[in-house]
Design a protein around this motif. Structure first.
Motif, PDB file in Angstrom:
ATOM      1  N   VAL A 235       0.856  -1.183   0.000  1.00  0.00           N
ATOM      2  CA  VAL A 235       0.000   0.000   0.000  1.00  0.00           C
ATOM      3  C   VAL A 235       0.893   1.235   0.000  1.00  0.00           C
ATOM      4  O   VAL A 235       1.921   1.264   0.686  1.00  0.00           O
ATOM      5  N   LYS A 236       0.512   2.244  -0.756  1.00  0.00           N
ATOM      6  CA  LYS A 236       1.205   3.524  -0.726  1.00  0.00           C
ATOM      7  C   LYS A 236       0.396   4.512   0.101  1.00  0.00           C
ATOM      8  O   LYS A 236      -0.821   4.634  -0.084  1.00  0.00           O
ATOM      9  N   VAL A 237       1.084   5.215   1.010  1.00  0.00           N
ATOM     10  CA  VAL A 237       0.420   6.176   1.887  1.00  0.00           C
ATOM     11  C   VAL A 237       1.206   7.482   1.862  1.00  0.00           C
ATOM     12  O   VAL A 237       2.360   7.536   1.415  1.00  0.00           O
ATOM     13  N   ASN A 238       0.572   8.533   2.371  1.00  0.00           N
ATOM     14  CA  ASN A 238       1.205   9.846   2.465  1.00  0.00           C
ATOM     15  C   ASN A 238       1.817  10.020   3.848  1.00  0.00           C
ATOM     16  O   ASN A 238       1.145   9.801   4.862  1.00  0.00           O
ATOM     17  N   PHE A 239       3.087  10.422   3.875  1.00  0.00           N
ATOM     18  CA  PHE A 239       3.799  10.626   5.127  1.00  0.00           C
ATOM     19  C   PHE A 239       3.911  12.117   5.423  1.00  0.00           C
ATOM     20  O   PHE A 239       3.973  12.936   4.495  1.00  0.00           O
TER      21      PHE A 239
END
Length: 705
Positions: A235-239
């Motif tokens: 999964v790609k998430v915003n940091f």
């Protein structure tokens, strides 16, 4: 027919003794043949014995053929006669009287073919040198080698003839190929899929197809084996503060008996703009994760604990010599061993670094994921349960969503726009990726759901005793442990004993099974953290400010970490004094402080930070503050306690004057003494009991003392 087992037959100028039985030395091999082939060989041996005993061969063969017409279709007497002469005279491969002449090898299988073993090995070698398909090996054999009819060279070895043949084999009219060389027939001799995978790819790939070692959890104890691993979510998430979405990484630990993931720490992935690379988890981070497990969960002090780690990021170094290219202490394993009295050991498992055959170069060293099967399968379940959240990347390149590239570009564009906007306006944007905090909460919740799921397929669960019995008083009520049934009324007890709807036996969840043995574990004291990690992993000296330690760690977020500054007895530390801190970034719930010499001073608890609407929490925080203040001022109050009597006298005297009450002679004299002498009021009061001056001339400090 004649059942003679042996007979002498004249063959021109010599006599041959034929045996119409299977020799004892061949019985084992004969038993490996198909049952139908064995039955057919026994029948043919009897037939050969009958023909050999007859006076005329042709007449006997016709009699045998007549008896076989009803069940041996197409078996003419001429075929029986030809088979008899082969049996009595022998063939190129077998001597006269050998029972193998009577075997119908077409019914046996590929392994009993008449192709030369030397040629079969040559054919296997051709198959193994073609990396993609076996059909290329057949084309090379037929078109390049056989039809070329010239010496050839394969892998540095030169051949004058095809191995297994003295001369170039001739083609059969039916197939225009040498006997047995059809593509379909040669495929029967190809190496199996394990051999092909080892030759074409390597041992590591072939290991999934070959012999595997099976183990069971039966006989283990909670905490005896702990499996550690790192994982990158699909999964790609915003940091926070990042201009692109990336995949978060984490460390996890699973107990081999309960199959429960008892600890998981998810960390953000940052993009280094200077190096243009991701900053991922390191061995240093894993060291802190192991320390967190040992200090919070503990180890078995009776039979010991084995930490199963890998050779990559999630590893524990054991060499005493410190390597320059490795920032992690190479003696961390020895430090764990010493701190636990030899009860905690580390096992890294095997590695795939051997070549399948001498014709290959050695492959790069790689770990064996089957060494940690419990934690590996937990990652698979976790990714399966999270496959509906936003930002999926797929379990591999071939399974990646086609929209991912455009979605990433749009998401990154919104992140740049949000940075230029105000906080309130930026919060109104709808991003196609989750935030890191949201994903962490979801992943942690899903991990708990897996641990609490009773519908699992863990093997040997019942044999380990991980079952529970429950009852319910009503069909709509919740299930309770059967041990509580004794507290119920007799009507409920009778109902449970008579109805299956009110009683059940179910498997324990992973978490329930894990809790059965956690009380047997011994956590390491926090005071041992400095000796476990070493002084190079200590923080910068920090001062005591306002009775607290406060600092920031970018690995834990933008908010500061605050701990209560107190010694081992709970007394506040001196304001402004500096101490060396040890804070575990994988579990920042305690701060170990040391003095300048490196000696441990105390373990400081985190400062309470309740919500404003948490009334109980606010009261607890106020109580902690009052306690700190009382302890902090206890010494000062003891030092100034004598002066308190003077204040009490002043209040009592002034109250009497204002109320018009008569002042006693003793109080009047004490009043004059206090006004004219600035000494200790308590000493004055004590002396005035024994000596009271009557005149101004008699009053002096010497007289009072």
């Amino acid at each position: 027919m004649n059942n003679t087992l042996a007979m002498t037959v004249d063959q021109g100028n010599r006599s041959v003794t034929l045996c119409f039985d299977i020799p004892q030395c061949d019985r084992v091999y004969f038993s490996t043949l198909p049952e139908k082939v064995q039955t057919e060989v026994w029948q043919r041996l009897k037939q050969m014995a009958f023909v050999a005993a007859a006076k005329k061969v042709n007449t006997a063969c016709k009699q045998v053929a007549a008896s076989l017409k009803s069940f041996a279709r197409g078996f003419s007497w001429q075929r029986i006669r030809a088979l008899f002469y082969q049996f009595t005279k022998g063939t190129d491969k077998f001597a006269a009287g050998d029972w193998r002449i009577l075997v119908n090898w077409s019914k046996v299988g590929a392994s009993r073919s008449e192709l030369s073993p030397t040629f079969i090995e040559f054919w296997r070698m051709l198959c193994e040198q073609h990396q993609r398909v076996t059909s290329s090996a057949w084309r090379q054999l037929v078109f390049d080698i056989w039809r070329g009819r010239v010496p050839f060279q394969i892998k540095g070895k030169r051949y004058q003839q095809i191995p297994g043949y003295d001369v170039w084999p001739e083609a059969e009219p039916e197939t225009d190929l040498p006997a047995g060389w059809s593509e379909g027939n040669l495929y029967n001799y190809t190496p199996d899929r394990y051999e092909l995978a080892a030759a074409r790819i390597g041992i590591q790939k072939a290991s999934s197809l070959g012999f595997k070692i099976r183990t069971t959890r039966l006989g283990l104890k909670i905490g005896e084996f702990m499996e550690f691993d790192d994982h990158e979510f699909n999964v790609k998430v915003n940091f926070p503060g990042q201009m692109r979405s990336m995949r978060p990484r984490c460390f996890g630990a699973v107990d081999a008996l309960s199959d429960c993931m008892f600890s998981m720490v998810i960390k953000p992935t940052f993009w280094d703009m200077d190096a243009q690379a991701k900053q991922v988890l390191s061995e240093k981070d894993f060291m802190w994760f192991v320390v967190a497990v040992l200090t919070h969960r503990g180890y078995r002090a009776d039979i010991g604990t084995m930490l199963l780690v890998e050779h990559g990021t999630a590893t524990v170094r054991g060499n005493k010599k410190l390597r320059i290219d490795n920032p992690l202490r190479d003696d961390f394993e020895k430090r764990i061993f010493d701190a636990t009295g030899g009860k905690v050991r580390v096992d890294r498992g095997g590695r795939f670094h051997t070549k399948a055959n001498p014709g290959q170069f050695a492959p790069p060293s790689g770990g064996n994921f089957r060494f940690k099967p419990h934690v590996e399968q937990f990652w698979r379940m976790l990714d399966d349960w999270l496959d509906a959240v936003k930002g999926q990347t797929g379990k591999g390149r071939d399974f990646a969503p086609e929209e991912m590239e455009r979605t990433d570009a749009y998401n990154n564009k919104l992140l740049k726009v949000a940075q230029a906007m105000g906080v309130e306006d930026a919060s109104k944007l709808i991003l196609p990726r989750m935030t890191f905090d949201d994903f962490t909460n979801v992943a942690t919740k899903v991990m708990g759901l897996i641990n609490d799921d009773p519908d699992h397929a863990c093997n040997s669960w019942e044999k380990c005793g991980f079952i529970t019995k429950e009852y319910r008083a009503e069909l709509s009520s919740t299930w309770n442990p059967l041990a509580l049934l004794a507290r119920e009324q007799h009507e409920v007890q009778a109902l449970v004993s008579q109805s299956d709807l009110h009683f059940r036996v179910r498997r324990m969840t992973r978490a329930e099974a894990d809790r059965t043995g956690t009380t047997e574990l011994t956590p390491l004291p926090f005071e041992m953290i400095p000796s476990l990690v070493g002084p190079e992993y200590a923080g910068r000296p920090i001062p005591v400010i306002g009775g607290k330690f406060q600092f920031k760690d970018w690995r834990l977020g933008p908010d500061p970490l605050v701990f209560v500054a107190q010694d081992s007895s709970g007394h506040p530390l001196r304001e402004g004094e500096r101490f060396i801190p040890y804070c575990n970034p994988m579990s920042p719930d305690a701060l170990v402080i040391c003095d300048a010499s490196g000696s441990v001073v105390s373990v400081c608890p985190p400062d309470l930070e309740p919500a404003k609407n948490d009334e109980a929490g606010v009261k607890a925080a106020m109580g902690a503050k009052n306690h700190w203040q009382a302890v902090k001022l206890a010494g000062q109050r003891a030092r100034h306690a004598p002066a308190g009597s003077d204040v009490e006298f002043m209040k009592r005297h002034n109250a009497a004057v204002m109320d018009g009450k008569t002042v006693s002679p003793e109080d009047r004299q004490r009043q004059r003494n206090v006004k004219r002498f600035s000494g200790d009021a308590e000493v004055l009061a004590e002396n005035t009991k024994h000596q009271t001056p009557n005149t101004k001339e008699d009053f002096s400090a010497e007289a009072l003392l």
